[in-house]
Scaffold this active site. Structure first.
Site, PDB file in Angstrom:
ATOM      1  N   CYS A   2       0.841  -1.188   0.000  1.00 41.47           N
ATOM      2  CA  CYS A   2       0.000   0.000   0.000  1.00 41.47           C
ATOM      3  C   CYS A   2       0.881   1.245   0.000  1.00 41.47           C
ATOM      4  O   CYS A   2       2.020   1.215  -0.461  1.00 41.47           O
ATOM      5  CB  CYS A   2      -0.933  -0.003   1.206  1.00 41.47           C
ATOM      6  SG  CYS A   2      -0.099  -0.241   2.789  1.00 41.47           S
ATOM      7  N   ARG A  55      -4.523   0.539   1.106  1.00 36.32           N
ATOM      8  CA  ARG A  55      -4.126  -0.870   1.078  1.00 36.32           C
ATOM      9  C   ARG A  55      -4.447  -1.545  -0.248  1.00 36.32           C
ATOM     10  O   ARG A  55      -5.543  -1.403  -0.779  1.00 36.32           O
ATOM     11  CB  ARG A  55      -4.822  -1.629   2.210  1.00 36.32           C
ATOM     12  CG  ARG A  55      -4.351  -3.090   2.329  1.00 36.32           C
ATOM     13  CD  ARG A  55      -5.128  -3.828   3.399  1.00 36.32           C
ATOM     14  NE  ARG A  55      -4.630  -5.208   3.559  1.00 36.32           N
ATOM     15  CZ  ARG A  55      -5.361  -6.215   3.990  1.00 36.32           C
ATOM     16  NH1 ARG A  55      -6.624  -6.026   4.320  1.00 36.32           N
ATOM     17  NH2 ARG A  55      -4.838  -7.431   4.104  1.00 36.32           N
ATOM     18  N   LEU A  56      -3.438  -2.261  -0.751  1.00 43.11           N
ATOM     19  CA  LEU A  56      -3.614  -3.218  -1.837  1.00 43.11           C
ATOM     20  C   LEU A  56      -3.556  -4.582  -1.174  1.00 43.11           C
ATOM     21  O   LEU A  56      -2.495  -5.026  -0.738  1.00 43.11           O
ATOM     22  CB  LEU A  56      -2.511  -3.068  -2.890  1.00 43.11           C
ATOM     23  CG  LEU A  56      -2.577  -3.984  -4.114  1.00 43.11           C
ATOM     24  CD1 LEU A  56      -3.778  -3.645  -4.977  1.00 43.11           C
ATOM     25  CD2 LEU A  56      -1.292  -3.861  -4.943  1.00 43.11           C
ATOM     26  N   ASN A  80       3.435  -0.298   4.833  1.00 48.14           N
ATOM     27  CA  ASN A  80       3.448  -0.463   3.381  1.00 48.14           C
ATOM     28  C   ASN A  80       4.500  -1.497   3.041  1.00 48.14           C
ATOM     29  O   ASN A  80       5.675  -1.308   3.361  1.00 48.14           O
ATOM     30  CB  ASN A  80       3.789   0.873   2.699  1.00 48.14           C
ATOM     31  CG  ASN A  80       4.162   0.716   1.230  1.00 48.14           C
ATOM     32  OD1 ASN A  80       3.737  -0.232   0.570  1.00 48.14           O
ATOM     33  ND2 ASN A  80       4.964   1.637   0.726  1.00 48.14           N
ATOM     34  N   GLY A  81       4.107  -2.605   2.395  1.00 45.81           N
ATOM     35  CA  GLY A  81       5.105  -3.565   1.958  1.00 45.81           C
ATOM     36  C   GLY A  81       4.741  -4.998   2.276  1.00 45.81           C
ATOM     37  O   GLY A  81       3.573  -5.341   2.488  1.00 45.81           O
ATOM     38  N   GLU A  82       5.766  -5.841   2.314  1.00 41.11           N
ATOM     39  CA  GLU A  82       5.615  -7.256   2.618  1.00 41.11           C
ATOM     40  C   GLU A  82       6.796  -7.708   3.481  1.00 41.11           C
ATOM     41  O   GLU A  82       7.936  -7.330   3.210  1.00 41.11           O
ATOM     42  CB  GLU A  82       5.599  -8.109   1.338  1.00 41.11           C
ATOM     43  CG  GLU A  82       4.507  -7.755   0.337  1.00 41.11           C
ATOM     44  CD  GLU A  82       3.115  -8.186   0.775  1.00 41.11           C
ATOM     45  OE1 GLU A  82       3.004  -8.879   1.807  1.00 41.11           O
ATOM     46  OE2 GLU A  82       2.144  -7.816   0.087  1.00 41.11           O
ATOM     47  N   ASP A 105       1.167 -10.081   8.145  1.00 32.05           N
ATOM     48  CA  ASP A 105       2.536  -9.719   8.494  1.00 32.05           C
ATOM     49  C   ASP A 105       2.582  -8.394   9.252  1.00 32.05           C
ATOM     50  O   ASP A 105       3.529  -8.130   9.992  1.00 32.05           O
ATOM     51  CB  ASP A 105       3.444  -9.677   7.258  1.00 32.05           C
ATOM     52  CG  ASP A 105       2.866  -8.851   6.116  1.00 32.05           C
ATOM     53  OD1 ASP A 105       1.711  -8.397   6.201  1.00 32.05           O
ATOM     54  OD2 ASP A 105       3.588  -8.668   5.101  1.00 32.05           O
ATOM     55  N   ILE A 295       7.794  -7.457 -22.688  1.00 35.84           N
ATOM     56  CA  ILE A 295       7.553  -6.349 -23.609  1.00 35.84           C
ATOM     57  C   ILE A 295       8.602  -6.396 -24.712  1.00 35.84           C
ATOM     58  O   ILE A 295       9.794  -6.617 -24.443  1.00 35.84           O
ATOM     59  CB  ILE A 295       7.655  -4.985 -22.880  1.00 35.84           C
ATOM     60  CG1 ILE A 295       6.404  -4.750 -22.033  1.00 35.84           C
ATOM     61  CG2 ILE A 295       7.837  -3.844 -23.846  1.00 35.84           C
ATOM     62  CD1 ILE A 295       5.196  -4.290 -22.795  1.00 35.84           C
ATOM     63  N   GLY A 369      13.303  -9.717 -11.782  1.00 33.59           N
ATOM     64  CA  GLY A 369      14.728 -10.033 -11.653  1.00 33.59           C
ATOM     65  C   GLY A 369      15.540  -8.880 -11.115  1.00 33.59           C
ATOM     66  O   GLY A 369      16.779  -8.930 -11.121  1.00 33.59           O
TER      67      GLY A 369
END
Length: 633
Positions: A2, A55-56, A80-82, A105, A295, A369
């Protein structure tokens, strides 16, 4: 995933007014978290604290709502984050008797802080920016992850402290637009981006990666601390075969930890070593076909979809390929560039936006990557640094000056190509006998000398890398480890991660980078350098660790990178706009540039006399931001 916002007022503020302020900040970052929002406020005799988030939803879709609080409501968090090792940390805390009410988390961070305070931050493996209000300590802690994957901006005014995931939320809260920072300006025109702690605005800063702010609400003061990390490993005597096996295992473990999700997940697949390895690992641990996305470009020199097709076929993925041309981006250039909120001239942001946009139609999370070049020594600039040591030990300085004078004329190009002539010319221009070589090679736009003639005297600033030399402890870089550490503090934090975060989050897509794992970073730093770069073979140990999984010599094939022919576009669809930026009256009114330098530079590019793509694109992106911000035309 988020975005967060926060305000600390040094006096009592009406609760409704504070909520409205936070709500307006949240509205500006709706794209970062369209699923839901949350606001927290608290007032005391000392200050009024407000924290907010959008929030996502990725993990714990039902009970992971924020803000989140401890049982007695004494500690609150927005995040915000993981956190990729949250399950492991949760188990450790439960073993100590800590109980949990959710499977998120976010709660793990909250309970870890409750048990260990800010010293527990070093245990977090993930990408994050979060703020914690501790009523007992009467402090607010604001934290950013090890690599700086998630952004955090802040500023202090006479009566408040403001922080946000994106500059737009912060700047909107100021009584007037800040002045341009000369340090930020000079960094941008040297590097094409602005790394932490600076921004384009005076007195507005980015929190440096792996740091936290401790704001004392009673004293109305703040201090910034580095998050201490574990002791360095030493594997200088390990055999290559054993190290290779360890690298393979570490990468697979990281991909697995970053694939935890309650929503669909896929990968960006460019066909290079890094994205190919990540896609392979994810496909092997998945019980169904994975989705891969790439792409391509109509201009042959920039298109490398043949490589991604090989990997997609090898791993049997549901491959989605999108071929783009100038027209596909024509209507998105403004949206993409202006979303950075400050000048940003990495042209690969354009295709990164498009691949994110297309990917979001199928999945909500994508593995990338990113970070492989920094972690495993994969950049041309790394072996250029290695070559500089040998070159300067053999070729006298006076001889080099003569060679460079002749070469600059013979190697001059008029077309936007990044072939051997371009690379040799760039290398020769960066050769330095005083130990400054690597600082020169990372300067993609204007050299220090060119910058001096670009700006009016009051806007020019020399020695702009001094603070980074101090932070890294590397004034005269000599080794591959030196080069990579400089990258971590500059191009990784300020360019690569900014590009991916802003373009993906603009599409409400979460991107995760398995190579950006503290364990992998610490391990590769502990190895003999020739394990990373053997002769002129970049990322040697990573390629050796996975070569048996790919067709013969596939991982040895050169890859151009995520380039875009913006030099051509500046002469075509963007030409009229660019020409307006070199009108003498306009240039003079800005009181920034020397018109007798910038106008010929742009005109020579437009006429096809010479290829000035990087410098002209850097100028173009600055002016687009400037006009959107200060509106002088």
């Amino acid at each position: 995933m988020c975005g967060i916002n926060g305000v600390i007022h040094s006096s009592l503020v009406d609760n409704q007014s504070l909520k409205e302020q936070l709500g307006s900040m949240n509205d500006l970052i709706f794209h970062r978290g369209p699923d839901e929002d949350g606001i927290y406020t608290d007032s005391s005799d000392n200050a009024s604290v407000g924290m907010a988030m959008r929030r996502l939803s990725i993990i714990d879709l039902t009970t992971g709502k924020q803000p989140m609080h401890t049982a007695n409501n004494s500690i609150s968090i927005v995040f915000n984050g993981e956190i990729y090792n949250y399950q492991k940390l949760k188990a450790q805390l439960e073993a100590k008797g800590v109980t949990f009410n959710t499977t998120s988390d976010t709660e793990v961070i909250l309970k870890l802080y409750e048990q260990e305070g800010p010293s527990g931050f070093k245990k977090l493996d993930g990408m994050f920016a979060f703020s914690i209000h501790d009523k007992i300590k009467n402090k607010v802690f604001i934290t950013r992850d090890f690599f700086g994957e998630k952004p955090l901006y802040y500023t202090k005014t006479n009566d408040s402290f403001i922080y946000a995931s994106e500059l737009k939320s912060l700047v909107k809260q100021l009584s007037k637009k800040p002045e341009i920072s000369t340090t930020g300006l000079n960094l941008y025109f040297r590097l094409t981006y602005i790394p932490a702690p600076y921004t384009i605005y005076e007195d507005v800063f980015k929190l440096k990666a792996n740091h936290y702010i401790e704001y004392d609400l009673e004293l109305k003061s703040l201090k910034i601390e580095e998050i201490s990390q574990v002791n360095k490993l030493d594997n200088k005597h390990i055999s290559f075969d054993e190290a290779k096996k360890n690298v393979n295992a570490l990468v697979r473990e990281s991909v697995e930890s970053r694939s935890i999700s309650d929503v669909p997940i896929g990968t960006f697949l460019s066909g290079g070593v890094d994205s190919s390895v990540v896609s392979l690992c994810l496909s092997q641990m998945s019980d169904k076909k994975i989705d891969t996305f790439s792409i391509g470009f109509e201009k042959a020199e920039f298109d490398e979809t043949d490589k991604s097709q090989v990997v997609a076929k090898l791993i049997n993925s549901n491959h989605h390929e999108f071929i783009i041309n100038e027209k596909d981006l024509e209507h998105n250039v403004d949206e993409i560039l202006l979303n950075f909120d400050e000048p940003f001239a990495d042209s690969s942001a354009l295709p990164t936006y498009l691949v994110s946009n297309k990917t979001r139609e199928f999945v909500k999370v994508a593995l990338t990557g990113d970070g492989g070049d920094e972690v495993f020594a994969g950049y041309n600039k790394h072996y250029m640094g290695k070559l500089n040591r040998r070159y300067t030990s053999v070729v006298p300085k006076f001889a080099h000056n003569g060679i460079q004078g002749i070469a600059s004329k013979l190697l001059k190009t008029s077309d936007d190509k990044r072939g051997k002539r371009f690379k040799i010319n760039r290398l020769l221009k960066a050769i330095d006998y005083s130990g400054e070589f690597y600082w020169n090679i990372i300067s993609l736009a204007f050299t220090d000398k060119e910058k001096e003639s670009l700006f009016l005297p009051h806007m020019h600033q020399s020695s702009i890398f001094e603070s980074y030399k101090k932070d890294t402890g590397i004034a005269a870089p000599k080794t591959i480890t030196d080069f990579r550490e400089i990258d971590r503090h500059t191009s990784l934090e300020g360019d690569m991660l900014v590009k991916v975060d802003r373009t993906s989050m603009l599409n409400s897509l979460e991107c995760r980078a398995p190579f950006l794992n503290k364990s992998i970073w610490e391990y590769t730093n502990s190895l003999p350098e020739d394990y990373l770069m053997k002769g002129w073979s970049k990322k040697h140990i990573l390629k050796e660790a996975f070569k048996d999984e790919f067709p013969t010599d596939f991982l040895e094939k050169s890859k151009q990178g995520f380039g875009v022919p913006v030099g051509d576009w500046l002469r075509a669809s963007l030409r009229k706009e660019l020409e307006s930026y070199i009108e003498p009256k306009f240039v003079t009114s800005q009181n920034i540039f020397q018109s007798n330098t910038i106008i010929p530079l742009v005109k020579n590019h437009l006429s096809g006399k010479e290829d000035n793509t990087m410098r002209v694109w850097t100028y173009y992106c600055f002016q687009k931001w400037y006009l959107n911000t200060y509106s002088v035309i």
